[in-house]
Structure formats: C-alpha cells, structure tokens
Design a protein around this motif. Structure first.
Motif, PDB file in Angstrom:
ATOM      1  N   THR A   1       0.836  -1.195   0.000  1.00 44.31           N
ATOM      2  CA  THR A   1       0.000   0.000   0.000  1.00 44.31           C
ATOM      3  C   THR A   1       0.876   1.252   0.000  1.00 44.31           C
ATOM      4  O   THR A   1       2.022   1.205   0.416  1.00 44.31           O
ATOM      5  N   ALA A   2       0.318   2.359  -0.463  1.00 46.88           N
ATOM      6  CA  ALA A   2       1.047   3.633  -0.485  1.00 46.88           C
ATOM      7  C   ALA A   2       0.663   4.444   0.752  1.00 46.88           C
ATOM      8  O   ALA A   2      -0.490   4.861   0.887  1.00 46.88           O
ATOM      9  N   PRO A   3       1.603   4.650   1.688  1.00 48.65           N
ATOM     10  CA  PRO A   3       1.281   5.227   2.988  1.00 48.65           C
ATOM     11  C   PRO A   3       0.767   6.668   2.945  1.00 48.65           C
ATOM     12  O   PRO A   3      -0.055   7.050   3.770  1.00 48.65           O
ATOM     13  N   ASN A   4       1.226   7.446   1.977  1.00 51.11           N
ATOM     14  CA  ASN A   4       0.817   8.859   1.958  1.00 51.11           C
ATOM     15  C   ASN A   4      -0.450   9.113   1.168  1.00 51.11           C
ATOM     16  O   ASN A   4      -0.842  10.253   0.980  1.00 51.11           O
ATOM     17  N   MET A   5      -1.064   8.046   0.703  1.00 52.42           N
ATOM     18  CA  MET A   5      -2.333   8.206   0.009  1.00 52.42           C
ATOM     19  C   MET A   5      -3.439   7.644   0.897  1.00 52.42           C
ATOM     20  O   MET A   5      -3.201   6.810   1.755  1.00 52.42           O
TER      21      MET A   5
ATOM     22  N   ARG B   1       1.378   9.574  -8.199  1.00 53.97           N
ATOM     23  CA  ARG B   1       1.626   9.786  -6.774  1.00 53.97           C
ATOM     24  C   ARG B   1       2.136   8.515  -6.098  1.00 53.97           C
ATOM     25  O   ARG B   1       3.026   8.546  -5.252  1.00 53.97           O
ATOM     26  N   ALA B   2       1.541   7.392  -6.482  1.00 56.28           N
ATOM     27  CA  ALA B   2       1.962   6.128  -5.869  1.00 56.28           C
ATOM     28  C   ALA B   2       3.398   5.789  -6.255  1.00 56.28           C
ATOM     29  O   ALA B   2       4.108   5.117  -5.502  1.00 56.28           O
TER      30      ALA B   2
ATOM     31  N   ASP C   1       5.565   7.008  -3.731  1.00 55.88           N
ATOM     32  CA  ASP C   1       5.193   6.531  -2.406  1.00 55.88           C
ATOM     33  C   ASP C   1       5.522   5.052  -2.253  1.00 55.88           C
ATOM     34  O   ASP C   1       6.049   4.622  -1.223  1.00 55.88           O
ATOM     35  N   ASN C   2       5.184   4.260  -3.249  1.00 53.82           N
ATOM     36  CA  ASN C   2       5.422   2.820  -3.218  1.00 53.82           C
ATOM     37  C   ASN C   2       5.344   2.250  -4.635  1.00 53.82           C
ATOM     38  O   ASN C   2       4.275   1.866  -5.088  1.00 53.82           O
TER      39      ASN C   2
ATOM     40  N   ASN D   1      -5.782   4.532  -2.521  1.00 51.86           N
ATOM     41  CA  ASN D   1      -5.087   3.264  -2.733  1.00 51.86           C
ATOM     42  C   ASN D   1      -5.977   2.283  -3.494  1.00 51.86           C
ATOM     43  O   ASN D   1      -5.532   1.603  -4.417  1.00 51.86           O
TER      44      ASN D   1
ATOM     45  N   LEU E   1      -3.138   9.456  -9.666  1.00 48.24           N
ATOM     46  CA  LEU E   1      -2.969   8.551  -8.520  1.00 48.24           C
ATOM     47  C   LEU E   1      -1.747   7.668  -8.737  1.00 48.24           C
ATOM     48  O   LEU E   1      -0.941   7.453  -7.834  1.00 48.24           O
TER      49      LEU E   1
ATOM     50  N   LEU F   1       3.423  -0.916  -5.529  1.00 44.33           N
ATOM     51  CA  LEU F   1       1.969  -0.831  -5.688  1.00 44.33           C
ATOM     52  C   LEU F   1       1.618  -0.456  -7.125  1.00 44.33           C
ATOM     53  O   LEU F   1       0.626  -0.927  -7.662  1.00 44.33           O
TER      54      LEU F   1
END
Ligand code: ATP
Ligand code: MG
Lengths: 266, 297
Positions: free
Chosen positions: A93-97, B161-162, B165-166, A102, B158, B169
C-alpha cells in the motif's frame, strides 16, 4: 492453470557467490487449488513466487498461466492476473495516500477508463462495501492516510486490493508472519473467505506446519530449490504434523531447518 | 518598501511559484531530485523570447510548455530505460540544454525584447493598467494550480503519486512505473519552462544564465511554503508553493533595498535548503545529545 516447466534460476551467476536457488523445478497448479508451501529457510519458496510474479526472468524453463506463456512478460503486465502479498505489510500500500486513493489505484487495472475528476461516488460506495466485508471498521475511514493504519489493517487492505478484481492466481508469501497471533488469525480467516468466494487459485507460503495441513487442498514441500513432496487428497487428510516432519527428513536427508517454524495448533 | 515594489514582488512570486510547483511534482510527489530544472527554466525563457521577437508571445508560452515537457521526457528516459541515476540524468539533460538554449537564442547570451508585443502588453490593452500584470499572472497560475490539482486526483495522477510513495503498488496495479515517472517529469518540466517563459516576457529579455540555481531557489520556496502552510492535502501543498515563492521574492526585495548584495541570495537559498532538508537528522542528533546528558546525571 499455472504451470512451471523445468525452471532454473541462479543468482550472482559467474561470481564466487553464485547460488542456484531453483533446480529444474516443475509443478502444475490446477484451477481452484489452494496450495500451502513449506520448506527450510532458503529453500527457494520466495524465489518461486518471484519467478511467477516476474520480479526477475528465469534462466531457463517456461511459465504458463492459463494457456499463456508468461516467461518473458514484464512484472507489471503479469500483475493483471497475479495478486501478491508479502510478509511486510508496508509493501502493498502507499502510505501517503488515503484508503480510497489506494483502492482506486489498483482498481485501475480492471477499470482503465475511470473518471478524470477524482473518485466518483459510485466507486466510493463500491470501496466502502468491499471494506465492510473485512469487518475492521475501515469503511468509515476512507479518507484516512494508509500510513496511519496498523500492520494488520494494512495487510487486510492489501489483501482486499490484491483481490478486488479477481486474479487468476494469488501468491501469499508468509503474509501473516509479521502480525500478532490474533491479527494473523483474522487475516488468515479473511484470506480463506475471499479465496473461497472468488474460487481463486492460491499459493501460500507458511511456516505454520499445522495450518499448512489444515488450510487448502494441497501441500508442497520444498528443499534446495526443488519440490520434494507434493501431497493432496486422502493422503494429505490423514497426514499429521509429526508424520510430515518425518517425511521431510526422509526425503531431504536433513531435518526441517526453519528458525520460524510453528508446530503448535493455535 | 513602496507599493509598486511590493506589487512587483508579488508578480515575480507568481511567476516563480510555477518552479516550486514543478519541484513539488518531481521532488515531493515522485521523490526525485530533478536537476533538469536549471536548464529547463532557461529553455522556457529562450523559446518564449524567440517567439515574442517574432511577434507571437502566446505561441512562446505554448512552445515553452512543449520544449519543457520534452526535456522532462529526456531525463525520464535516461533514468528509466537507460538506468542512469536520477540526479545524473538531470545533470546530463541540463548540460545538453545549455547548448540547445544557446542555439535557440541564436548563439547570443542575451536576447532583449524591448518594444515587443508581450502577453503583458496584450493584457494592459483591456485590464486596468496598474494591475494588468498581476491579474494576468494570477489567472495563469490559478489555471496551472487547478490543472495540477485535477490531474493528481485522476487515475493517472494517482499512479504518479503512488510511484513516489510505493512503486511496488504501481507495478501490482499493472502500471509501468517507467511511464508514471515519465508523465510526472514531463508535466513538472513543462510547468518550470512556462515559468521561464513568463519571466522572459516580464523582464523583457532572456539570458542564458537565468536558470542557474533555479532548483535550489524552487526548493527553498517549496520548503518555506510547507513550513508555513503545512503538508496536508495536495491543494494545501500547491498553495504552499505560492506562499513560499512570494516570501522568497519578498526576502530578495528586502535584500536588494537594504545593503545586502543580491548575489549573496543564492548562498542564503542554499543554506535554507540544506538546513531544512537535513532538519530531521539535526533534530535526531540534538535529541541523542539530550538523552546522553540526561543519562549522565
Ligand atoms: N535477489 C537475490 N540475490 C541473491 N540471492 C538470492 C536472491 N533471492 C534469493 N536468493 C537466495 O536464493 C535462496 C532461496 O531464497 P528464498 O528467498 O527463495 O528462500 P525461502 O525459501 O523463501 O526462505 P525463507 O523461508 O527464509 O523465506 C537463498 O539462498 C537466498 O539467499
Ligand atoms: Mg521467503
């Protein structure tokens, strides 16, 4: 459904650190199989998953998923059909979203043509109803950042996301190992429900020998990059944990050497 | 400070806020320190100046957007397909852009735009004279903010952005992170080039060195904005870029009116950025010191 044919993989080839992690491994998984995979540390269990998921290309052999040869398909393309969960709850999962962002993100894989103006109320309702199935109260926290959730909540959310559009195969690599026992049970229960509801072909690596026998319909044991035991049906139903360990000893000529092994039935 | 000077400061704040927004996309959203910006800003200046000289100021803005996004694509390809380290990828593009910018500017280090029709002279034709520049700039910046805001909430947004972030994902959502990095850097550099384009017509010249140090200036604005407005949602961060950039220009204006050498400002920016980025590490050191002292008692 999923077939591995004569897979070989050596890491750090041509260096003194060369390590053959998979030895001519062949196995066939049938549609709807729920397979538990056990084996010593370094047996190559995670490597098999990485090969299936496409984290690297194998040195030789073929991987066929549902009639399609995916041996050379890049990882992100395989992800359409393969859902994965890892031991580390932070990986999926992406923590800042936020939770809904997500979910919207993975939902893209089935629904490329979503609205360009944020998340629609229809999607939001769908996400909410999905989260309700988890029974963790996350449906009321759609706009919370995922980084604020506990490890168990994040893993449950990852499970939900990995199966939101039913994958052909679900790969679970010790996905409850980092959770406390009660949360692990909860996530395992959710896993069973989701897998059953979608009739998803599932491979699960576990260190809990008794749950390896209790869950699913087939158990595979690995050692040194090969499958040394593959049981299902009556033979598996009658198997007890001590018998399984004895069988491992017989087949591999060593004892099951696993620092995280769990023999208890809790 | 006189009112005109203050207004000029705000106008520049608006222009440079686009650099901060571009860096917000690359540095904060994608988590990439993109040094293309120094060259990309001048690229925007140069394309805008050439088009303005030819009598097409608006075309200049359009060309700057296109040129900037191409620069972003080059940097992205270097770091995704060619596996060049992100910082080095930016440096390579920036270096190449120096020559390209000179080529665009007809091998002149300075292109004056005196007596040219610009977007500002166009706006002065129908807006109240004193405020035409600031109104025009506010509208342009607002449009950019709105576009970025909408984009970051869209499906592709999105995924971008991901990516920072990750990336796992992103892959598991069956999206190639290489594509999302490319899209992100493309948009970020288009916005930076637009900033340069607006500046060239504003100051009525383009100079080959205008972009030097722009990364650090943009980061300083971004970070000051975050310190004041906070790092909540996307809109908040974008507003932070505006505020931070205005404050940065205010500091410069004060420095110019006082006795400080304006050339020292890059040093000040560098210190602001170095301190704010290393702040967590400094804080940790201080806390360990405190614990040690407490344990020693
Ligand atoms: N990326 C890699 N680079 C080098 N060696 C690797 C890599 N991945 C795995 N290996 C090696 O391959 C062997 C198999 O590792 P793998 O992670 O598949 O074991 P495992 O069965 O999952 O073990 P565990 O139960 O400890 O998770 C190990 O010897 C490991 O060191
Ligand atoms: Mg493993």
């Amino acid at each position: 459904m999923l077939e591995l044919k004569n897979i070989n993989k050596t890491f750090n080839k041509g260096t003194p650190n060369a390590k053959q992690a998979l030895h001519d491994l062949s196995i066939h998984f049938r549609p709807g199989d729920f397979v538990s995979i056990i084996g010593s540390n370094g047996a190559g269990k995670s490597t098999v998953f990485n090969a299936i998921g496409g984290s690297f290309l194998v040195d030789s052999g073929h991987i066929v998923l549902d009639g399609q040869d995916i041996t050379f398909m890049p990882e992100y393309k395989r992800a359409v059909h393969i859902g994965r969960l890892f031991q580390d709850p932070l990986r999926g999962t992406a923590p800042n979203m936020t939770i809904e962002e997500n979910m919207a993100m993975v939902y893209l894989r089935s629904n490329k043509a979503r609205s360009i103006f944020g998340i629609s109320s229809k999607e939001r309702d769908f996400f909410r109803s999905k989260l309700q199935e988890l029974g963790l109260g996350l449906e009321d926290r759609l706009k919370s950042k995922v980084g604020l959730l506990s490890g168990g909540q994040r893993q449950a959310l990852t499970l939900l996301m990995a199966t939101m559009t039913t994958p052909k195969v679900l790969l679970l690599d010790e996905h409850t190992a980092a959770l406390d026992p009660a949360t692990a049970d909860k996530v395992l229960e959710l896993t069973q429900n989701i897998v059953k509801a979608g009739n998803i072909t599932t491979l699960m690596i576990t260190h809990n020998i008794s749950s390896a026998l209790a869950l699913g319909n087939r158990t595979v044991m690995m050692n040194n990059g090969s499958v040394i035991l593959d049981i299902s049906g009556d033979e598996r139903d009658r198997m007890t944990v001590p018998e399984l360990l004895e069988l491992f000893k017989e087949k591999s000529h060593t004892t099951l050497d696993d620092d995280r092994i769990l023999l208890t039935n809790d | 400070m006189t009112l005109t000077l203050f207004q000029g400061t705000l106008e520049q704040g608006l222009i440079y806020s686009l650099v901060a927004i571009g860096l917000f996309l690359s540095f904060r959203i994608l988590d990439i320190a993109d040094l293309t910006v120094d060259g990309g800003f001048t690229l925007g200046c140069a394309t805008s100046a050439i088009a303005t000289l030819a009598g097409h100021p608006f075309l200049g803005l359009g060309l700057a957007l296109i040129a900037g996004s191409l620069a972003g694509v080059v940097t992205a390809l270097l770091q995704t397909k060619m596996k060049v380290q992100p910082i080095l990828a930016g440096i390579i593009t920036m270096t190449a852009l120096y020559s390209i910018n000179l080529m665009i500017m007809d091998n002149r280090a300075n292109l004056p735009l005196l007596k040219c029709e610009t977007i500002y002279s166009w706006a002065a034709g129908f807006l109240p004279e004193d405020y035409s520049k600031i109104i025009l700039l506010a509208v342009i910046v607002l449009l950019v903010v709105l576009a970025v805001f909408i984009f970051l909430r869209s499906g592709t947004g999105l995924a971008v952005r991901a990516t920072g972030d990750n990336p796992d994902l992103v892959r598991s959502s069956s999206i190639n992170p290489h594509n999302t990095i490319t899209i992100g850097l493309c948009i970020a550099n288009a916005i930076v080039a637009l900033s340069g384009a607006l500046l060239a017509q504003y100051q009525l010249f383009a100079e080959i060195t205008t972009g030097t140090g722009m990364v650090v200036i943009g980061l300083a604005s971004l970070i000051m904005g975050e310190a004041i407005i906070g790092r909540g949602g996307i809109l908040r961060c974008l507003i932070g870029c505006l505020v931070g950039s205005a404050i940065y220009r205010l500091i410069i204006a004060i420095a110019i009116t006082s006795s400080m050498q304006p050339s020292n400002l890059k040093l000040v920016s560098a210190i602001i950025v170095a301190l704010s980025i290393s702040w967590p590490a400094i804080k940790e050191k201080l806390e360990i010191q405190k614990l040690k002292r407490a344990a020693g008692k």
